[in-house]
Enzyme design. Structure first.
Site, mmCIF file in Angstrom:
data_model
loop_
_atom_site.group_PDB
_atom_site.id
_atom_site.type_symbol
_atom_site.label_atom_id
_atom_site.label_comp_id
_atom_site.label_asym_id
_atom_site.label_seq_id
_atom_site.Cartn_x
_atom_site.Cartn_y
_atom_site.Cartn_z
ATOM 1 N N ASP A 111 43.973 37.613 36.969
ATOM 2 C CA ASP A 111 42.849 36.880 37.802
ATOM 3 C C ASP A 111 43.807 37.272 39.615
ATOM 4 O OD1 ASP A 111 42.157 36.474 36.373
ATOM 5 O OD2 ASP A 111 43.398 33.753 35.599
ATOM 6 N N LEU A 112 43.001 36.219 40.157
ATOM 7 C CA LEU A 112 43.314 36.562 41.797
ATOM 8 C C LEU A 112 44.861 35.637 42.385
ATOM 9 C CD1 LEU A 112 42.277 37.117 45.160
ATOM 10 C CD2 LEU A 112 41.196 34.966 44.223
#
Length: 397
Positions: A111-112
């Protein structure tokens, strides 16, 4: 005499992905655009089966045989997308990777705001083999979360859990330590669905503030700095793939005890050393310089105060504003003399009222005597009353 086993036919997208051309989806898109051909005939379907890439061209260029697979470790920082590009202009992992790497593809996604170990490979087949949940390759994470949870609640995750209609497989979760209101939890799983760790911990009433992937199979994050990349040794990769294909699958491959390879930062080429001067390379100049130093008693040479002067220049520094003064021997720097109006009028070809009156008789002095062309210094001076008259000066020599 034993005959070799014939090669199994595979889809062209799989072969091209293994050769490092692009991902399977991208290759299917390239086939739809008519960019891939076999023996000069453009393909129109990705369902073509081939045993080799002989005669296959992409954009008119022949495709080389696939090179041995390579695997890299990358410490993904937080705030970076696991994607090739982003329509919103956010930074991606390819913005952080060094430019000397071959074309690599990420194994799975982070994920970011998730950081840690991200494997990158040049082989599309290896990428898919590591990503499939059926392979059973383990992933380990460390999560820092805010809230209260017990070890008994974490052990219930070994049976799997269903959240909002999505079924998550077994998760081995253990509490590491508690620091105030925060708790560190270690989790090991084999699926790696989208935001799986965060959703499971949020379901338990925890708020995740940091998430780090520390292991993927037998490959560890270890001491790899943030944003750094290094390559997995080839014999470790071969051993891992053989174990993964053997009975036992991903469980046995994930438990391999590979020798830890300490991270070695890349060597940056040092700048070139300046070339030596002729004084340092010429033995005669060296001898002359040493003799001059011996005569001066070994005293160090004085620094020249003038900027830009050569060493050994003994001339005095020029005072400030010396450039504005007239220099000897350079008439261009002398100030122009003020010309006499009578002199100008006497020049041939002069015009004007003074030139018209230039033929008059010479002017007379106050005593009525006609002025001569002698300078005032050559004329006799009148003596002051009560004093001796001055001695007349002779002509200058």
């Amino acid at each position: 005499m034993s005959l070799s086993k014939p090669r199994e036919a595979q889809r062209i997208a799989k072969l091209l992905a293994r050769a490092g051309i692009a991902s399977r989806r991208e290759i299917e898109r390239m086939i739809a655009e008519g960019r891939i051909a076999i023996d000069g005939v453009t393909l129109d379907t990705p369902a073509t089966l081939l045993t080799s890439l002989r005669g296959v061209t992409v954009d008119g260029k022949p495709v080389q045989a696939p090179a041995p697979a390579r695997l890299f470790r990358f410490h993904k920082p937080s705030g970076v997308l696991t994607a090739a590009n982003d329509p919103k202009g956010r930074a991606t992992i390819y913005d952080r990777l060094p430019g000397d790497l071959p074309r690599v593809m990420p194994v799975g996604r982070l994920d970011l705001n998730t950081e840690g170990l991200l494997l990158m490979t040049t082989d599309g087949g290896l990428k898919r083999q590591l990503e499939l949940p059926a392979s059973g390759v383990e992933r380990s994470y460390r999560a820092r979360a805010y809230g209260d949870v017990t070890q008994a609640q974490l052990e219930e995750l070994m049976d799997g859990i269903e959240i909002d209609g999505v079924r998550y497989g077994p998760i081995d979760a253990n509490m590491e330590r508690r620091t105030g209101a925060n708790v560190w939890i270690e989790l090991t799983l084999t699926e790696g669905k989208n935001r799986e760790v965060r959703r499971v911990l949020e379901h338990l009433g925890l708020q995740v503030s940091r998430l780090i992937r520390t292991r993927y199979g037998p490959f560890l994050l270890a001491d790899l700095p943030t944003g750094a990349v290094d390559e997995i040794r080839q014999h470790d990769l071969v051993l891992f793939r053989k174990t993964l294909d053997a009975p036992g699958g991903g469980k046995a491959a994930s438990n391999l005890q590979l020798a830890h390879k300490p991270y070695v930062p890349p060597v940056i080429a040092a700048p070139e050393a300046p070339k030596p001067s002729r004084t340092e390379t010429d033995p005669r100049r060296k001898a002359g310089r040493a003799g001059a130093a011996a005569k001066s008693g070994g005293a160090p040479a004085k620094k020249d105060a003038r900027p830009g002067s050569r060493p050994g220049d003994r001339r005095r520094p020029r005072p400030e504003g010396a450039e504005d003064r007239p220099q000897r021997g350079k008439p261009g720097n002398r100030p122009a003399r003020a010309t006499d109006k009578r002199t100008e009028a006497a020049k041939p070809g002069a015009t004007g009222p003074r030139a018209a009156n230039s033929d008059r008789r010479p002017a007379r002095s106050r005593d009525g005597e006609q002025e001569t062309g002698k300078p005032r210094s050559a004329r006799p001076r009148a003596a002051a009353p009560g004093k001796r008259p001055p001695r007349p000066r002779g002509p200058r020599r």
